[in-house]
Motif scaffolding. Structure first.
Motif, PDB file in Angstrom:
ATOM      1  N   VAL A  67    -103.103  24.403 -54.345  1.00  0.00           N
ATOM      2  CA  VAL A  67    -102.624  23.748 -55.563  1.00  0.00           C
ATOM      3  C   VAL A  67    -102.095  24.824 -56.503  1.00  0.00           C
ATOM      4  O   VAL A  67    -102.805  25.775 -56.831  1.00  0.00           O
ATOM      5  CB  VAL A  67    -103.745  22.941 -56.241  1.00  0.00           C
ATOM      6  N   VAL A  68    -100.814  24.701 -56.924  1.00  0.00           N
ATOM      7  CA  VAL A  68    -100.224  25.685 -57.827  1.00  0.00           C
ATOM      8  C   VAL A  68    -100.187  25.188 -59.268  1.00  0.00           C
ATOM      9  O   VAL A  68    -100.112  26.000 -60.189  1.00  0.00           O
ATOM     10  CB  VAL A  68     -98.817  26.129 -57.370  1.00  0.00           C
ATOM     11  N   GLU A  69    -100.233  23.874 -59.465  1.00  0.00           N
ATOM     12  CA  GLU A  69    -100.200  23.348 -60.833  1.00  0.00           C
ATOM     13  C   GLU A  69    -100.544  21.865 -60.855  1.00  0.00           C
ATOM     14  O   GLU A  69    -100.302  21.147 -59.895  1.00  0.00           O
ATOM     15  CB  GLU A  69     -98.808  23.558 -61.443  1.00  0.00           C
ATOM     16  N   TYR A  70    -101.119  21.424 -61.980  1.00  0.00           N
ATOM     17  CA  TYR A  70    -101.319  20.013 -62.278  1.00  0.00           C
ATOM     18  C   TYR A  70    -100.426  19.675 -63.462  1.00  0.00           C
ATOM     19  O   TYR A  70    -100.318  20.457 -64.404  1.00  0.00           O
ATOM     20  CB  TYR A  70    -102.773  19.726 -62.663  1.00  0.00           C
ATOM     21  N   LEU A  71     -99.775  18.513 -63.418  1.00  0.00           N
ATOM     22  CA  LEU A  71     -98.931  18.064 -64.526  1.00  0.00           C
ATOM     23  C   LEU A  71     -99.250  16.618 -64.859  1.00  0.00           C
ATOM     24  O   LEU A  71     -99.596  15.836 -63.973  1.00  0.00           O
ATOM     25  CB  LEU A  71     -97.455  18.135 -64.145  1.00  0.00           C
TER      26      LEU A  71
END
Length: 115
Positions: A67-71
């Protein structure tokens, strides 16, 4: 490596768990609206989830399953700034409290440094 009495070494295989952090084997699209442009350089527009009345949280996963980012994506959509992320394939997966149809589960996008 191991050494015997004659000083000869041999390699012993290591057991490594190479399971991805997130399963990205089943990639589908966000219904009729898709992230744009694809492929993209640093900015990617992500549409709101089709039929959603509230913002949707998405996780962005690289091709290694990390996982590289949550938006949080509003119903009208939002832009992901992928500057600083390496070129490659990314998967955008909505996270909801209710089950989603398989066709809306994951969207696959390609980041490239030049088009």
């Amino acid at each position: 490596f191991t050494f015997d009495a004659c000083g000869i070494s041999s390699m012993v295989p290591l057991e490594v768990d190479c399971q991805p952090v997130v399963d990205v084997s089943e990639a589908h699209e966000f219904g009729t609206s898709r992230p744009y442009p694809n492929p993209f350089t640093d900015q990617l527009w992500i549409p709101g989830l089709e039929g959603a009345t509230l913002p949707t949280t998405v996780r962005i996963v690289n091709s290694f399953g990390q996982v590289v980012e949550y938006l949080i994506i509003p119903t009208a959509g939002a832009t992901w700034n992928a500057e600083g992320q390496p070129d490659g394939i990314y998967f955008i997966q909505p996270i909801t409290t209710t089950a989603l149809p398989a066709a809306t589960a994951v969207s696959r996008v390609i980041k490239t440094s030049s088009l």
